[in-house]
Design a protein around this motif. Structure first.
Motif, PDB file in Angstrom:
ATOM      1  N   ILE A  19      55.417  33.987  50.249  1.00  0.00           N
ATOM      2  CA  ILE A  19      54.057  34.505  50.162  1.00  0.00           C
ATOM      3  C   ILE A  19      54.069  35.531  49.041  1.00  0.00           C
ATOM      4  N   LEU A  20      53.357  35.239  47.964  1.00  0.00           N
ATOM      5  CA  LEU A  20      53.350  36.075  46.771  1.00  0.00           C
ATOM      6  C   LEU A  20      51.950  36.627  46.547  1.00  0.00           C
ATOM      7  N   LEU A  21      51.878  37.864  46.046  1.00  0.00           N
ATOM      8  CA  LEU A  21      50.621  38.596  46.008  1.00  0.00           C
ATOM      9  C   LEU A  21      50.337  39.174  44.629  1.00  0.00           C
ATOM     10  N   THR A  22      49.054  39.267  44.295  1.00  0.00           N
ATOM     11  CA  THR A  22      48.648  40.060  43.143  1.00  0.00           C
ATOM     12  C   THR A  22      48.583  41.531  43.550  1.00  0.00           C
ATOM     13  N   ARG A  23      48.382  42.384  42.554  1.00  0.00           N
ATOM     14  CA  ARG A  23      48.400  43.836  42.769  1.00  0.00           C
ATOM     15  C   ARG A  23      47.260  44.314  43.663  1.00  0.00           C
ATOM     16  N   HIS A  24      46.277  43.461  43.926  1.00  0.00           N
ATOM     17  CA  HIS A  24      45.123  43.886  44.732  1.00  0.00           C
ATOM     18  C   HIS A  24      45.480  44.094  46.198  1.00  0.00           C
ATOM     19  N   TRP A  25      46.623  43.541  46.624  1.00  0.00           N
ATOM     20  CA  TRP A  25      46.961  43.527  48.046  1.00  0.00           C
ATOM     21  C   TRP A  25      47.968  44.608  48.402  1.00  0.00           C
ATOM     22  N   ARG A  26      47.798  45.134  49.577  1.00  0.00           N
ATOM     23  CA  ARG A  26      48.800  46.009  50.202  1.00  0.00           C
ATOM     24  C   ARG A  26      49.359  45.263  51.401  1.00  0.00           C
ATOM     25  N   CYS A  27      50.661  45.087  51.443  1.00  0.00           N
ATOM     26  CA  CYS A  27      51.282  44.391  52.570  1.00  0.00           C
ATOM     27  C   CYS A  27      51.556  45.396  53.679  1.00  0.00           C
ATOM     28  N   ARG A  56      40.172  34.429  38.588  1.00  0.00           N
ATOM     29  CA  ARG A  56      39.367  35.209  37.637  1.00  0.00           C
ATOM     30  C   ARG A  56      39.641  36.709  37.732  1.00  0.00           C
ATOM     31  N   GLY A  57      40.908  37.050  37.836  1.00  0.00           N
ATOM     32  CA  GLY A  57      41.293  38.455  37.869  1.00  0.00           C
ATOM     33  C   GLY A  57      41.159  39.116  39.226  1.00  0.00           C
ATOM     34  N   GLY A  58      40.732  38.365  40.236  1.00  0.00           N
ATOM     35  CA  GLY A  58      40.547  38.930  41.568  1.00  0.00           C
ATOM     36  C   GLY A  58      41.756  38.741  42.451  1.00  0.00           C
ATOM     37  N   PRO A  59      41.653  39.123  43.717  1.00  0.00           N
ATOM     38  CA  PRO A  59      42.800  39.056  44.640  1.00  0.00           C
ATOM     39  C   PRO A  59      43.254  37.620  44.872  1.00  0.00           C
ATOM     40  N   LEU A  60      44.559  37.421  44.855  1.00  0.00           N
ATOM     41  CA  LEU A  60      45.158  36.103  45.015  1.00  0.00           C
ATOM     42  C   LEU A  60      46.379  36.197  45.918  1.00  0.00           C
ATOM     43  N   VAL A  61      46.485  35.266  46.856  1.00  0.00           N
ATOM     44  CA  VAL A  61      47.692  35.072  47.652  1.00  0.00           C
ATOM     45  C   VAL A  61      48.223  33.684  47.306  1.00  0.00           C
ATOM     46  N   PHE A  62      49.442  33.630  46.794  1.00  0.00           N
ATOM     47  CA  PHE A  62      50.043  32.373  46.339  1.00  0.00           C
ATOM     48  C   PHE A  62      51.148  32.017  47.324  1.00  0.00           C
ATOM     49  N   CYS A  63      50.950  30.933  48.071  1.00  0.00           N
ATOM     50  CA  CYS A  63      51.860  30.561  49.151  1.00  0.00           C
ATOM     51  C   CYS A  63      52.471  29.194  48.866  1.00  0.00           C
ATOM     52  N   GLY A  64      53.707  28.996  49.298  1.00  0.00           N
ATOM     53  CA  GLY A  64      54.227  27.655  49.184  1.00  0.00           C
ATOM     54  C   GLY A  64      55.675  27.511  49.547  1.00  0.00           C
ATOM     55  N   ASP A  65      56.039  26.272  49.813  1.00  0.00           N
ATOM     56  CA  ASP A  65      57.442  25.894  49.838  1.00  0.00           C
ATOM     57  C   ASP A  65      57.793  25.626  48.377  1.00  0.00           C
ATOM     58  N   LEU A  66      58.406  26.613  47.747  1.00  0.00           N
ATOM     59  CA  LEU A  66      58.731  26.514  46.326  1.00  0.00           C
ATOM     60  C   LEU A  66      60.082  25.851  46.099  1.00  0.00           C
ATOM     61  N   GLY A 124      31.119  39.109  47.593  1.00  0.00           N
ATOM     62  CA  GLY A 124      31.751  40.382  47.895  1.00  0.00           C
ATOM     63  C   GLY A 124      32.864  40.236  48.915  1.00  0.00           C
ATOM     64  N   GLY A 125      34.012  40.867  48.641  1.00  0.00           N
ATOM     65  CA  GLY A 125      35.147  40.808  49.555  1.00  0.00           C
ATOM     66  C   GLY A 125      35.888  39.499  49.540  1.00  0.00           C
ATOM     67  N   SER A 126      35.609  38.642  48.569  1.00  0.00           N
ATOM     68  CA  SER A 126      36.268  37.348  48.532  1.00  0.00           C
ATOM     69  C   SER A 126      37.678  37.461  47.967  1.00  0.00           C
ATOM     70  N   PHE A 127      38.494  36.472  48.262  1.00  0.00           N
ATOM     71  CA  PHE A 127      39.852  36.398  47.733  1.00  0.00           C
ATOM     72  C   PHE A 127      40.258  34.937  47.676  1.00  0.00           C
ATOM     73  N   VAL A 128      41.316  34.672  46.911  1.00  0.00           N
ATOM     74  CA  VAL A 128      41.784  33.307  46.696  1.00  0.00           C
ATOM     75  C   VAL A 128      43.125  33.112  47.389  1.00  0.00           C
ATOM     76  N   VAL A 129      43.270  31.983  48.050  1.00  0.00           N
ATOM     77  CA  VAL A 129      44.551  31.544  48.598  1.00  0.00           C
ATOM     78  C   VAL A 129      44.933  30.258  47.883  1.00  0.00           C
ATOM     79  N   ALA A 130      46.141  30.232  47.352  1.00  0.00           N
ATOM     80  CA  ALA A 130      46.667  29.051  46.679  1.00  0.00           C
ATOM     81  C   ALA A 130      47.900  28.572  47.426  1.00  0.00           C
ATOM     82  N   THR A 131      48.077  27.262  47.482  1.00  0.00           N
ATOM     83  CA  THR A 131      49.296  26.733  48.081  1.00  0.00           C
ATOM     84  C   THR A 131      49.774  25.531  47.290  1.00  0.00           C
ATOM     85  N   THR A 132      51.107  25.366  47.263  1.00  0.00           N
ATOM     86  CA  THR A 132      51.718  24.236  46.593  1.00  0.00           C
ATOM     87  C   THR A 132      53.058  23.938  47.247  1.00  0.00           C
TER      88      THR A 132
END
Length: 351
Positions: free
Chosen positions: A273-281, A185-195, A149-157
């Motif tokens: 810092i890129l976000l899915t729709r689950h997040w409010r900045c 899996r459809g849940g909250p995701l924050v995708f971070c990186g030096d792209l 419960g309340g979990s979220f994913v952080v990705a970095t590349t």
């Protein structure tokens, strides 16, 4: 160096008044500049050259993290991991790292404040393209029951740097996005990186557009692309490759910073810092004024230990913020200084 002013205060720019919430987190993304890349010929304008030495840079990197005190940190170009994990561990962080492949000495890492969050699971990504890797981390509140419960994913590349080979960045990005989408899996995701990609590029279009990107490119002989960036065009017509986005993200920064890296020869926004729709900045961290950086000609410097500046956003679980912004621009933003806080007291400035 003694005549230089102290580090300027970076301000949070709030999109709305912060609301107390146990599901609000600050997330920082930073390419910390691997020590293995700090050769003098790469940074001819850095003076004194002692600013490139790890005995100066290592403590300065840790001090900057402690100054900004983010809840979650996504780092790129991470070497000296024993030092970093030990020093940041003493400052209250746990973390994991994934090293690049192909003999490269640096990698990516995600760290989190152990008083607030704990690791639920993690997954490593190898792109098999120029040693590129990614790291996926699922975090959950430290005080929560172990039910996710309340979990979220952080990705970095960290995508390949060479601007002549954007097609390689797109291949890396598509793979990392696909793996991140499956892991979240459809849940909250924050995708971070030096792209290594500017706003308006095909890479950002792939991340943010939600539609296929048709990329036209000249096939290149890759040659010395790792060091000098020199590439030779092949005797072939332009090629087209189509990339499919597995999910749609939006930037925490709107508009994006004018730059996240600034030298005497290059100025651009490469870190995101890129976000899915689950997040409010709720807020983003202002960039330091260009004049303050160029007082020493270039990044890195005696005051700024990396050739990139960290970006940071305060995020709240609860839906995309696009439709919730104030319509009056004068009311939309208010400046507040970003202060460090003691996670044990949880007196975060946005609570």
């Amino acid at each position: 160096m003694s005549s230089l002013p102290p580090l300027p205060v970076r301000a949070l720019r709030w999109r709305a008044s912060p609301h107390p919430s146990p599901s609000s987190y600050s997330v920082m993304c930073w390419n910390m500049l691997a020590q293995c890349y700090t050769r003098s010929e790469y940074f001819p304008s850095v003076s004194p050259k002692s600013a490139l030495k790890w005995k100066h840079r290592g403590p300065a990197i840790v001090a900057e993290v402690q100054r900004l005190a983010p809840d979650v940190i996504a780092l790129q170009e991470v070497d000296n991991w024993d030092f970093m994990s030990s020093e940041l561990g003493s400052a209250g962080y746990d973390g994991v790292r994934k090293g690049k492949t192909g003999g490269k000495k640096d990698g990516v890492a995600v760290l989190w404040k152990r008083a607030l969050l704990r690791l639920a699971e993690s997954e490593e990504v190898e792109t098999d393209i120029k040693g590129g890797v990614g790291l996926l981390v699922r975090l959950e509140p430290a005080s929560a029951a172990s039910d996710g419960g309340g979990s979220f994913v952080v990705a970095t590349t960290h995508l390949f740097w060479n601007p002549q080979l954007e097609v390689l960045k797109l291949r890396q990005a598509e793979l990392c996005l696909r793996r991140a989408a499956a892991f979240a899996r459809g849940g909250p995701l924050v995708f971070c990186g030096d792209l290594n990609s500017m706003p308006g590029s095909d890479v950002l279009a792939l991340c943010e557009g939600g539609v296929a990107v048709r990329h036209t490119f000249t096939p290149m002989r890759e040659g010395d692309d790792e060091e000098s960036g020199a590439c030779e065009p092949e005797a072939a017509p332009p090629a087209v490759e189509t990339f499919e986005p597995p999910l749609r993200l939006h930037s925490a920064y709107e508009p994006p910073p004018a730059y996240t890296t600034l030298t005497d020869t290059f100025r651009g926004c490469l870190d995101h810092i890129l976000l899915t729709r689950h997040w409010r900045c709720l807020a983003t961290l202002d960039m330091i004024d260009e004049a303050d950086i160029l007082a020493e000609k270039s990044l890195p410097s005696s005051r700024f230990p990396s050739d990139h500046m960290p970006v940071l956003a305060v995020l709240s679980l609860g839906g995309a913020d696009a439709g919730e912004r104030a319509t009056n621009e004068d009311d939309e933003w208010s400046d507040r200084s970003y202060k460090s806080y003691d996670s044990a007291q949880d007196d975060r400035p946005w609570h």
